[in-house]
Design a protein around this motif. Sequence first.
Motif, PDB file in Angstrom:
ATOM      1  N   PHE A 105       8.040  11.258  -9.764  1.00  0.00           N
ATOM      2  CA  PHE A 105       7.267  12.001  -9.786  1.00  0.00           C
ATOM      3  C   PHE A 105       6.496  12.719  -9.340  1.00  0.00           C
ATOM      4  O   PHE A 105       5.620  11.658  -8.961  1.00  0.00           O
ATOM      5  N   LYS A 106       6.111  14.097  -8.558  1.00  0.00           N
ATOM      6  CA  LYS A 106       5.387  14.279  -7.359  1.00  0.00           C
ATOM      7  C   LYS A 106       4.435  15.942  -7.372  1.00  0.00           C
ATOM      8  O   LYS A 106       5.611  16.506  -8.278  1.00  0.00           O
ATOM      9  N   ASN A 107       3.514  15.072  -7.928  1.00  0.00           N
ATOM     10  CA  ASN A 107       2.789  15.801  -8.391  1.00  0.00           C
ATOM     11  C   ASN A 107       1.980  17.015  -7.099  1.00  0.00           C
ATOM     12  O   ASN A 107       1.173  16.591  -6.382  1.00  0.00           O
ATOM     13  N   TRP A 108       1.866  18.517  -7.900  1.00  0.00           N
ATOM     14  CA  TRP A 108       0.732  19.312  -6.621  1.00  0.00           C
ATOM     15  C   TRP A 108       0.038  19.429  -7.219  1.00  0.00           C
ATOM     16  O   TRP A 108      -0.758  20.553  -7.064  1.00  0.00           O
ATOM     17  N   ARG A 109      -0.432  18.827  -8.805  1.00  0.00           N
ATOM     18  CA  ARG A 109      -2.043  19.507  -9.048  1.00  0.00           C
ATOM     19  C   ARG A 109      -2.741  19.696  -8.452  1.00  0.00           C
ATOM     20  O   ARG A 109      -3.506  18.529  -8.022  1.00  0.00           O
ATOM     21  N   ASP A 110      -4.190  20.352  -8.481  1.00  0.00           N
ATOM     22  CA  ASP A 110      -5.385  20.030  -7.722  1.00  0.00           C
ATOM     23  C   ASP A 110      -6.505  20.121  -8.411  1.00  0.00           C
ATOM     24  O   ASP A 110      -6.565  20.972 -10.042  1.00  0.00           O
ATOM     25  N   PHE A 111      -7.326  19.621  -7.774  1.00  0.00           N
ATOM     26  CA  PHE A 111      -8.896  19.253  -8.948  1.00  0.00           C
ATOM     27  C   PHE A 111     -10.330  19.508  -8.241  1.00  0.00           C
ATOM     28  O   PHE A 111     -11.221  19.010  -8.564  1.00  0.00           O
ATOM     29  N   SER A 112      -9.623  20.678  -7.362  1.00  0.00           N
ATOM     30  CA  SER A 112     -10.675  20.889  -6.744  1.00  0.00           C
ATOM     31  C   SER A 112     -11.729  22.412  -7.400  1.00  0.00           C
ATOM     32  O   SER A 112     -12.757  22.024  -6.815  1.00  0.00           O
ATOM     33  N   HIS A 113     -11.471  22.756  -8.218  1.00  0.00           N
ATOM     34  CA  HIS A 113     -12.213  22.893  -9.640  1.00  0.00           C
ATOM     35  C   HIS A 113     -12.769  22.129 -10.118  1.00  0.00           C
ATOM     36  O   HIS A 113     -14.187  23.210 -11.147  1.00  0.00           O
ATOM     37  N   VAL A 114     -13.127  20.575 -10.218  1.00  0.00           N
ATOM     38  CA  VAL A 114     -13.976  20.095 -11.400  1.00  0.00           C
ATOM     39  C   VAL A 114     -15.022  19.951  -9.645  1.00  0.00           C
ATOM     40  O   VAL A 114     -15.719  18.374 -10.437  1.00  0.00           O
ATOM     41  N   ASP A 115     -15.293  19.917  -8.479  1.00  0.00           N
ATOM     42  CA  ASP A 115     -15.940  19.884  -7.678  1.00  0.00           C
ATOM     43  C   ASP A 115     -17.056  19.171  -8.274  1.00  0.00           C
ATOM     44  O   ASP A 115     -17.594  20.220  -8.918  1.00  0.00           O
ATOM     45  N   GLU A 116     -18.020  18.445  -7.669  1.00  0.00           N
ATOM     46  CA  GLU A 116     -19.409  17.977  -8.365  1.00  0.00           C
ATOM     47  C   GLU A 116     -20.621  18.723  -7.876  1.00  0.00           C
ATOM     48  O   GLU A 116     -21.686  18.948  -8.479  1.00  0.00           O
ATOM     49  N   GLU A 141       0.481  -1.175  -0.242  1.00  0.00           N
ATOM     50  CA  GLU A 141      -0.239  -0.696   0.249  1.00  0.00           C
ATOM     51  C   GLU A 141       1.382   1.267  -0.593  1.00  0.00           C
ATOM     52  O   GLU A 141       0.507   2.038  -0.874  1.00  0.00           O
ATOM     53  N   PHE A 142       1.873   1.523   1.068  1.00  0.00           N
ATOM     54  CA  PHE A 142       3.274   2.052   0.599  1.00  0.00           C
ATOM     55  C   PHE A 142       3.632   2.470  -0.723  1.00  0.00           C
ATOM     56  O   PHE A 142       3.332   3.701  -1.427  1.00  0.00           O
ATOM     57  N   LEU A 143       3.934   1.526  -1.725  1.00  0.00           N
ATOM     58  CA  LEU A 143       4.622   1.897  -2.933  1.00  0.00           C
ATOM     59  C   LEU A 143       3.483   2.706  -3.559  1.00  0.00           C
ATOM     60  O   LEU A 143       3.793   2.878  -4.597  1.00  0.00           O
ATOM     61  N   LYS A 144       2.110   1.643  -3.856  1.00  0.00           N
ATOM     62  CA  LYS A 144       0.682   2.263  -4.398  1.00  0.00           C
ATOM     63  C   LYS A 144       0.502   4.063  -4.320  1.00  0.00           C
ATOM     64  O   LYS A 144       0.363   3.951  -4.967  1.00  0.00           O
ATOM     65  N   ARG A 145       0.520   4.069  -2.897  1.00  0.00           N
ATOM     66  CA  ARG A 145       0.417   5.365  -2.368  1.00  0.00           C
ATOM     67  C   ARG A 145       1.850   6.597  -3.248  1.00  0.00           C
ATOM     68  O   ARG A 145       1.169   8.109  -3.846  1.00  0.00           O
ATOM     69  N   MET A 146       2.834   6.265  -3.197  1.00  0.00           N
ATOM     70  CA  MET A 146       3.929   6.594  -3.479  1.00  0.00           C
ATOM     71  C   MET A 146       3.680   6.739  -5.253  1.00  0.00           C
ATOM     72  O   MET A 146       3.788   8.111  -5.589  1.00  0.00           O
ATOM     73  N   VAL A 147       3.246   6.017  -6.291  1.00  0.00           N
ATOM     74  CA  VAL A 147       3.091   6.240  -7.587  1.00  0.00           C
ATOM     75  C   VAL A 147       1.874   6.765  -7.965  1.00  0.00           C
ATOM     76  O   VAL A 147       1.319   6.850  -9.122  1.00  0.00           O
ATOM     77  N   GLY A 148       0.714   6.531  -6.944  1.00  0.00           N
ATOM     78  CA  GLY A 148      -0.668   6.826  -6.813  1.00  0.00           C
ATOM     79  C   GLY A 148      -1.581   5.768  -7.453  1.00  0.00           C
ATOM     80  O   GLY A 148      -2.295   6.312  -8.733  1.00  0.00           O
ATOM     81  N   VAL A 149      -1.242   4.602  -7.917  1.00  0.00           N
ATOM     82  CA  VAL A 149      -2.025   3.141  -7.968  1.00  0.00           C
ATOM     83  C   VAL A 149      -2.843   3.377  -7.236  1.00  0.00           C
ATOM     84  O   VAL A 149      -2.619   3.051  -5.934  1.00  0.00           O
ATOM     85  N   ASP A 150      -4.192   3.299  -8.419  1.00  0.00           N
ATOM     86  CA  ASP A 150      -5.462   2.905  -7.261  1.00  0.00           C
ATOM     87  C   ASP A 150      -5.844   1.889  -7.343  1.00  0.00           C
ATOM     88  O   ASP A 150      -6.023   1.087  -8.680  1.00  0.00           O
ATOM     89  N   ASP A 151      -6.552   0.801  -6.196  1.00  0.00           N
ATOM     90  CA  ASP A 151      -6.645  -0.889  -6.518  1.00  0.00           C
ATOM     91  C   ASP A 151      -7.769  -1.024  -6.994  1.00  0.00           C
ATOM     92  O   ASP A 151      -8.088  -1.725  -7.553  1.00  0.00           O
ATOM     93  N   SER A 152      -8.406   0.502  -6.788  1.00  0.00           N
ATOM     94  CA  SER A 152     -10.102   0.044  -6.978  1.00  0.00           C
ATOM     95  C   SER A 152     -10.363   0.456  -8.354  1.00  0.00           C
ATOM     96  O   SER A 152     -10.839   0.348  -9.480  1.00  0.00           O
ATOM     97  N   ALA A 153      -9.395   0.733  -9.517  1.00  0.00           N
ATOM     98  CA  ALA A 153      -9.509   1.651 -10.784  1.00  0.00           C
ATOM     99  C   ALA A 153      -9.040   0.789 -11.189  1.00  0.00           C
ATOM    100  O   ALA A 153      -8.464  -0.279 -10.794  1.00  0.00           O
TER     101      ALA A 153
END
Length: 602
Positions: free
Chosen positions: A237-248, A51-63
């Motif tokens: 790669f560490k990404n700071w991009r934010d997606f709050s502008h697309v909140d539903e 789980e730690f490694l998946k969080r580091m690279v942003g891999v989602d098991d649910s996807a």
Amino acid sequence: FFRLLLSHLPRTMSILQLPPPPVGYESGKEHCAVGGPIKITYDAAGLSIEEFLKRMVGVDDSASETSSIGGTPLSPSSPSSWNGKSSWGKDKEPRDRTQKKTVKLSEDELQGQHYEVLGLGDAGIAASDEQIKKAYKRLVVETHPDKTKGDDRKFKAVQMAFEVLSDPLKKIAYDSALPFDDDIPPTKVDEKYFYEEFGECFEANSRWSTKKPVPQLGNKDTPIEEVDKFYEFWYAFKNWRDFSHVDEHNIEEAEDREEKRWMERENERERAKLSRLENKRIFALTDRSYKNDPRIRAHKEAEKKKKADEKAAIEAEKKRVQEEKERQEREAKEAAEKAAADAAAEKKMWDKIQKDQMKKVRELIKKFLKPFILEQVTVKLADDSVCREDIDWFFAKLDFGKAQNMRWKFEEIAAQHETSVPASTEACRLDAIAYVNKCIIQEEQAGGQDRFGNMVKKVALEKEDVSADMGDWSDADVAKLKEALDKFGLGSEKRWANVAGHVGGKDIKQIQLKARELSNDLSDAVTAEKSKKEVEPASPVSGSSGWSKGQIKQFDDAMKMYKGLKENAKWDKVANAVQGKNKKEVQEYAKSRGGGGSGKKK
């Protein structure tokens, strides 16, 4: 890829060691203190590590693994030549849990052209805090309502722009909402367009990196070490991009607190999903670039060729060693075969020489005894004649040494009666027959059986010592004697008188005895040479002080042959018969063997 990451995690940890309880330990009693720390090795495995490694690279098991951005399938894979020297987590700052992760901007804040309002449209999101402050200070004075006759629209726009861009969280939210092309190059790209397409895409996506400066793709001349560092950076790669502008859900429209919390959770879940997809997009961009990079392909080919060359060199060396071994074995075999052939040829030569000499001596003896031979069989030995059957029996047991002795005896007898072998006179009859009868009796006693097959008492033969009657001979005298013997051959008239005259200072008897000794030495040399060729030199025998088995055999044979001689004469002859040993060494060896005539160890 995860296995590669796992291989670079720490594999050791320190723990406190508890020693085992002593024998007879009772529960509830303290028996010893805790031992010192020790290091143990463990495997980085388990759900927590994964789980730690998946969080580091942003891999989602649910996807789904086939999740995509822009309709492009994503399947992260690892670079085969990535050196794995990642610094993930090393520079990570501690998280301030009192600070909100994102800020929700209002519609007006999102719609505003803040960089253009401040005159920083060319710099865009790359504008620094210093540039923003400087532009604001200038424009807040220029757009003040006191200078614009009460028109405050530009002044308010400048105020809003500075309020958004000077707040780090608001700036992240605003910059993330700006238009951006999320497309990445396809899976396969022509090599001539590789640097153009991927270089522009990496440069555009550099804006999202939390680490500065961001390494770029480079060109075909970039060293492979920098290329490896480039892919190491982008794979982590560490990404700071934010997606709050697309909140539903707009939390301002919530009717109560519970609905507001639900909306926040749903918005957070959607943002996390988009963040994971963004990480996958960056990962896919890096992976596709790696697979299409001509520098990586060239490096892999070079490494492959290097390994192939090393393997070929190893195989060539093995082949060379094997061929060298086979060559040495072949040469050793050929040398052994040649040595065996040479030894066989030399043995054959010596056998022929001895056979020819034996034949010649036998013929001389037969011619000398011919007038004294009777054809009829006699039981007893006569004093004046010998029967043919007795001569044939004796000749069947006659070897080269005995034949030479008989010949020299007949030469001596003939010289006494003023003749020479093979010619004989009636005056030689009695002496010749007496000597023949003596030889026959000695042969019967030596073999333990007479010429008719009857058993007789076995008696060992004794060699006569004639060294005292022979006198002293110098090397010059011996050389003259050999020269005279060659000059006056067998059967020549008055041979011994002529030989004695040529040598000088010696009488006929001394000449004959020395000539007889020289003839025996020749016979001994032939026998010793045959023994040396037939017996292979062997390693020194334990306890024999450097004597080989072949030398011991030569020593034993010589001791048996010359055991009847006096000490000085015997040791000279034994030393001549043993290859590689002098008289002193022979005597010392005989002494270590207990006087040594038997050839057996004491």
